[in-house]
Design an enzyme around this catalytic site. Sequence first.
Site, short mmCIF file in Angstrom:
data_model
loop_
_atom_site.label_atom_id
_atom_site.label_comp_id
_atom_site.label_asym_id
_atom_site.label_seq_id
_atom_site.Cartn_x
_atom_site.Cartn_y
_atom_site.Cartn_z
N GLN A 31 0.82 -1.21 0.00
CA GLN A 31 0.00 0.00 0.00
C GLN A 31 0.85 1.27 0.00
O GLN A 31 2.07 1.21 0.21
CB GLN A 31 -0.94 0.00 1.21
CG GLN A 31 -0.23 -0.19 2.54
CD GLN A 31 -1.11 -0.83 3.61
OE1 GLN A 31 -2.33 -0.78 3.52
NE2 GLN A 31 -0.49 -1.41 4.63
N ASP A 86 0.22 0.40 13.29
CA ASP A 86 0.61 1.71 13.82
C ASP A 86 0.88 1.65 15.32
O ASP A 86 1.50 2.56 15.88
CB ASP A 86 -0.46 2.76 13.51
CG ASP A 86 -1.84 2.32 13.96
OD1 ASP A 86 -2.08 2.30 15.18
OD2 ASP A 86 -2.68 1.98 13.11
N ASP A 153 -7.97 -4.67 13.59
CA ASP A 153 -7.73 -3.24 13.37
C ASP A 153 -7.18 -3.07 11.97
O ASP A 153 -5.98 -2.86 11.78
CB ASP A 153 -6.74 -2.73 14.42
CG ASP A 153 -6.49 -1.23 14.27
OD1 ASP A 153 -7.35 -0.55 13.67
OD2 ASP A 153 -5.45 -0.76 14.73
N SER A 154 -8.07 -3.17 11.00
CA SER A 154 -7.62 -3.20 9.61
C SER A 154 -7.98 -1.91 8.89
O SER A 154 -8.68 -1.05 9.44
CB SER A 154 -8.31 -4.35 8.90
OG SER A 154 -9.67 -4.02 8.77
N THR A 155 -7.55 -1.82 7.65
CA THR A 155 -8.03 -0.75 6.78
C THR A 155 -9.44 -1.12 6.29
O THR A 155 -9.97 -2.17 6.64
CB THR A 155 -7.07 -0.60 5.57
OG1 THR A 155 -6.86 -1.90 5.01
CG2 THR A 155 -5.75 -0.01 6.00
N ASP A 156 -10.02 -0.27 5.47
CA ASP A 156 -11.36 -0.55 4.95
C ASP A 156 -11.36 -1.80 4.06
O ASP A 156 -10.42 -2.00 3.31
CB ASP A 156 -11.84 0.63 4.09
CG ASP A 156 -12.02 1.90 4.90
OD1 ASP A 156 -12.46 1.80 6.05
OD2 ASP A 156 -11.72 2.99 4.37
#
Length: 282
Positions: A31, A86, A153-156
Amino acid sequence: MELWYIQDYINEYKMGLKVKETIFQGKTRFQEIAILDTYLYGRTLLLDGIVQLSEKDEFMYHEMLVHVPMFSHPHPEKVLIIGGGDGGASREVLKHPVKEVTLVDIDEGVIEVCQKYFPQLGKWDDARLTVLIEDARQYVFSTSEVFDVIIMDSTDPLPRGVAEPLFTPEFFAQAFRCLSPQGIMVSQMEPPFFDVDRVQKLWKGFGAFPIVNLYWGLVPTYPGGIWSYVIASKSPDPREQKRLPSFPTRYYSPAIHQAAFVLPPFLEEMLKKQKEDEGSFS
Ligand code: AG3
């Protein structure tokens, strides 16, 4: 000259942040990473052009993602974090008296960049934390470890995005297999006001779990007003807080824990309709 970052999460909506400075911009195998210093929210992390967190409001997201499941479980000792590179989610988990926290993130680049540019965000030196750089889907499908709480806890879950393979019924069924008898899983679940279809579809994926609830919170840098989370449990009622916080919090509180499960009627109806259509939830 004014510098603005414009995020277009959906075609009909744009969010603009006035930028002081671009702190980092780069691309990993998975990404695009950018860190902007913004006037309103301080340093802000973007993955593939979408705001993941800002210095100013990350506590609102991380406290709700983590403390609702952690305080719903009577005695969580082993925790798995899926994504979370993060470091914000693991920082909150480590405030609990847990024994082991395993964080599985596919992208080492996110961890490195966040350690460098958000030094306060993670608690990377805690001996209870193990970081694995691998595909969480493969990890969950193959591990024989058992966890009390799994936090996603991921991205969309966007088409062809890194997180898409995680938001599937097969994945949630494997996560169910990795949970101890009182196990609880939580996942961030997108903005239901903007994305009724997507939230309905994702919610359907938790069919393996006998107890599934939606709860919500506010995150100013995320779109759509209400941000939702799905909590799926093998047995404890996630709406009941089992222990009281022994550390200070800024968004989460016992009253917020209860209130977060009170849904506006339009959301109740959306989920009721889904249950009727599927007939698969208790
Ligand atoms: N992960 C969920 C962020 C979702 C943001 N989506 C959006 N703005 N459309 C956050 C990672 C923080 N640890």
